[in-house]
Scaffold this active site. Structure first.
Site, PDB file in Angstrom:
ATOM      1  N   THR A   1       7.298 -12.187  29.439  1.00 24.08           N
ATOM      2  CA  THR A   1       8.043 -12.550  28.235  1.00 24.08           C
ATOM      3  C   THR A   1       7.512 -13.870  27.712  1.00 24.08           C
ATOM      4  O   THR A   1       7.728 -14.917  28.321  1.00 24.08           O
ATOM      5  CB  THR A   1       9.544 -12.666  28.549  1.00 24.08           C
ATOM      6  OG1 THR A   1      10.041 -11.372  28.832  1.00 24.08           O
ATOM      7  CG2 THR A   1      10.304 -13.250  27.356  1.00 24.08           C
TER       8      THR A   1
ATOM      9  N   LYS B   1      12.615  -8.120  20.702  1.00 25.26           N
ATOM     10  CA  LYS B   1      13.522  -8.721  21.692  1.00 25.26           C
ATOM     11  C   LYS B   1      14.493  -9.692  21.030  1.00 25.26           C
ATOM     12  O   LYS B   1      15.682  -9.740  21.370  1.00 25.26           O
ATOM     13  CB  LYS B   1      12.742  -9.452  22.800  1.00 25.26           C
ATOM     14  CG  LYS B   1      12.283  -8.536  23.919  1.00 25.26           C
ATOM     15  CD  LYS B   1      11.990  -9.289  25.211  1.00 25.26           C
ATOM     16  CE  LYS B   1      13.241  -9.632  26.006  1.00 25.26           C
ATOM     17  NZ  LYS B   1      12.930 -10.102  27.394  1.00 25.26           N
TER      18      LYS B   1
ATOM     19  N   LYS C   1      18.686 -20.220  22.234  1.00 26.58           N
ATOM     20  CA  LYS C   1      17.320 -20.369  21.714  1.00 26.58           C
ATOM     21  C   LYS C   1      16.908 -19.088  20.975  1.00 26.58           C
ATOM     22  O   LYS C   1      16.317 -19.144  19.890  1.00 26.58           O
ATOM     23  CB  LYS C   1      16.335 -20.649  22.853  1.00 26.58           C
ATOM     24  CG  LYS C   1      14.943 -21.022  22.389  1.00 26.58           C
ATOM     25  CD  LYS C   1      13.947 -21.037  23.557  1.00 26.58           C
ATOM     26  CE  LYS C   1      13.745 -19.622  24.103  1.00 26.58           C
ATOM     27  NZ  LYS C   1      12.917 -19.533  25.296  1.00 26.58           N
TER      28      LYS C   1
END
Lengths: 293, 293, 293, 293
Positions: free
Chosen positions: B95, B170, B238
């Site tokens: 990721t 995502k 975030k």
């Protein structure tokens, strides 16, 4: 077990038929009496008035279309109040506001009868399949007596305490649903404008932590701009408003629900109030009211 | 099929083992080489450096802990770049942000190699069970070649187009998840302060249109004020911020996500950033930071 | 010009004195009659009951503390209604809700009297200085007759049309004020946490495009965490709620007001409802309820 | 006092002329040198390059159009850096981001020169009238030396501490302004849809606690749907975004600013970015992009 059943609309007919199918003796009444024929063919007895049904049965269930019908069946001539009393229970499964429910409750209790409000979540199909979710509140002893009937009508029933709590629970659930719908719609728009396939987003969501029936059911039609009203947007917005009012009374800040409510209001201002509540997607897409039912 | 596999952390070890179990020939490498022993026992060959793994295998998968590790394995001495080239494919399943992914992609392509980014959704358990969801983007031919491996590693893989789209997808999913978490928390607070049982709300929600794994999994611990960090709040915030930035670039208004983001920021300001993202519940409850991990 | 004046609280006393000072003949009444002495000393006649004041004067002004006092003076025994009629005008300058205002209006009109609602903006000092802002609505002919009195009482009066519009205008103004207060507080917090002097921010703001009396008056005390209640937060929040309801009725989306309202609700939940509405600053600062009146 | 002045655009020309008028000796430079003629006629000396201006003057002010011009004048051949050094001060009054300002500051300091950033609030008219508000930061000694010049150029100057604080202060002020604009627009819409005259609302607001120049100046044109760009909406939205980012860094939740930012984003998505920032009114009105510049 013998029960009365008042109101044979789409929901009521399916529910009364379920009770008959499971061996209950049922006495039915409907404002338009001819609607009773179908149930009579399945073995129901027909009562001529709400009062006569209550006179005959110790337990009477009502499933009426709106608050005014719910009040009328109780308070009008030949209504429930004329025969309710000691040893008799009345269960209103209609979706009504807390004030209506309280008014009926007080009148029934004043006659020494027992009362349970039991609004349901689920519509025609779950009613037919006995898969409703029943949100009951009021007289606990009556609720306990009704459990065999609730087991036939729903996949699950809850006893939520004092009168009004059934309606409140529906508001909370609908508020979560309305905010989640907005989150969903914002995500579909973001995917689309960022060069991702919204259809693929649906597939990815369906495999993830927030996969849920609403995304699965509404997503594809939202992408087509089609909003056939299963739950009209104006009703969803009303429930958001009432939930926010409930939060106001209890000093609960709900900024996400408040933002979602404003989007639903915007949708109303664009004339989308009669479409499905998923039509809030039109507001977020920025298309400005071009959705179709 | 023969594949290289770089990175044997919790995720990587489980994934490489799955490939071996399904008959793939696997050459593994890990910075701490001793971690390769367990895989060797399952039949893996051990490569001494990323470069040697790439030299030996036409397809090499990486599963590294963060962007800096992902860059290091490619660009450092004895790294992927030294051996990548025509006819060889590199698949980074870590990721990482879009910029990192682009940097790797460009370097690999300059050497005439093929690159696919393929971040996953799902953690340890789904990795072990081959139930990851794979969000792939980049070289379509390489993606097609990798499908047999992806079929073993995940329950589903998606090809999303150009490099960066995996990371973007995502973000969109996590944004929806973060907003939905806020909607959920607001509902739990409203129930509680309105005299309804939040536990019953969980039960009712689980039978309804927005029933989803996150409500089921997080709800009970949220009611206990327990926030064991499966996905830390500061990372969720975030991702909300990055999703809002993506919306800013593309002029997509997302008022519900914006309101949810502010709640997560408030949570951070109360020192809850390292707890699970469900700790935003503490903000909405008004308890002000008393949650525990 | 001869006028009756009902209600000699802080506001009413100052207003009646102003009328006397400008040459009006004034007949005053107050529930506690001794409060009339001061005005009598300035030249006022004292009326024994509201009815007697109305009997004597063609124009009667009321300035009462709340809706219940406003209703009582009209509907109780010896009240306004007993003497109001053709050729007589009644002007209620109290701050009441639209429903109260409508009820009084209808009763007065049924007796063939004329009615104007005329809530004011401004408190003790502007009342003394004849610097109120008067938001009048109802009977236009009566309003026109009252202009000489309004010119003495206020720096400006507005005729806003039908009954209820005075109350609505106050809601709109207070909503703008409440949202602006939140914007201001967020800016003070952002300055502080970003290493800028909030005191300097006040100075910079005061030289710029949004310089306004509220920033100037409330800013310094907000920085000290001091919230002496000029306008209690719970009343501001109630006005935000009513303004949002008005928006709901008319399908006006107001996302900024909605966000501000949630902050005020949060403040209420922290026990700050009786402090000044600027105490919402405590919510945004994250201090959680440590403000002082 | 002798000063250099780099950049003779609309602002710079007015500022340099003001300095001359107040007895400063000024050496001017502009990329298109012919623009210097007008100032020469007022008594200015003309410098051929930025470097030559700095060589001649101990204090040099710059007023350039954007970050790239600000960097170019310093770092290019014949730029400021070639002659800056011990005992020389450079004051950049252009509006640039913090990163640009820091880059210039570091380069100047490395050459032992002194640097002050001093963005201003106010446009053409205040520049001509010496009524700017100056937000200075950086070298305090240089700031002190510049006070006589600042006194001529502005009605007020502030020293805000370390480099970057000038830019931050502008962001905070603009954020408050942007949120307040939204509050104002929502109020105008609410008045209009509720049957109140928005024009009267403007009059009432102008007499009350939040009366401010922006309401007075923008209100009438907003009611006409006219948005002549004094401050373009896309720049206001950029400043909202940067202010929210600053809040993100410092964990300051700003829900009202976040809601306002989404409205500005919506406006951008409707193609209103080049109109005045008051064009957010079109979003709230629901007219959807019909505004005109």
């Amino acid at each position: 077990m013998e029960v009365g059943f008042l109101g044979l609309g789409i929901m009521g007919k399916a529910m009364a038929a379920n009770l008959l199918r499971h061996g209950f003796r049922v006495t039915v009444w409907n404002r338009t009496l001819s609607k009773c024929d179908e149930l009579a063919a399945l073995g129901a007895t027909v009562g001529e008035t709400p009062a006569k049904v209550v006179a005959k049965c110790n337990y009477t269930i009502a499933m009426l279309s709106d608050p005014s019908a719910a009040l009328s069946v109780v308070f009008d001539k030949d209504g429930v109040l004329e025969q309710i009393g000691e040893g008799k229970g009345y269960v209103d499964m209609s979706t009504v506001d807390a004030a209506t429910s309280c008014k009926i409750s007080e009148a029934v209790k004043q006659k020494a009868g027992a009362f349970v409000e039991a609004p349901v979540s689920g519509s025609k199909k779950p009613a037919e399949d006995g898969q409703l979710v029943i949100l009951a509140a009021g007289d606990k002893a009556l609720y306990d007596d009704m459990v065999p009937a609730f087991d036939v009508l729903g996949k699950k029933s809850f006893f939520l305490g004092e009168i009004g709590n059934g309606a409140k629970m529906k508001l909370v659930v609908n508020m979560i649903m309305g905010s989640t719908m907005n989150a969903f719609s914002e995500g579909l728009c973001l995917a689309d404008k960022s060069g991702l396939s919204p259809q693929t987003l649906l597939d990815v969501l369906d495999l993830g932590a927030v996969a849920n029936p609403m995304f699965k059911m509404k997503g594809p039609s939202m992408l087509q701009g089609s909003y056939n009203p299963a739950f009209p947007l104006k009703h969803q917005q009303k429930d958001m408003r009432l939930a926010l009012s409930l939060g106001d009374e209890n000093a609960v800040a709900m900024p996400v629900a408040a933002a979602a409510n404003e989007a639903f209001k915007k949708a109303r201002s664009l004339g989308l109030g009669d479409l499905d509540f998923s039509a809030v997607h039109e507001v977020l897409k920025g298309a400005g009211g071009s959705g179709q039912a």
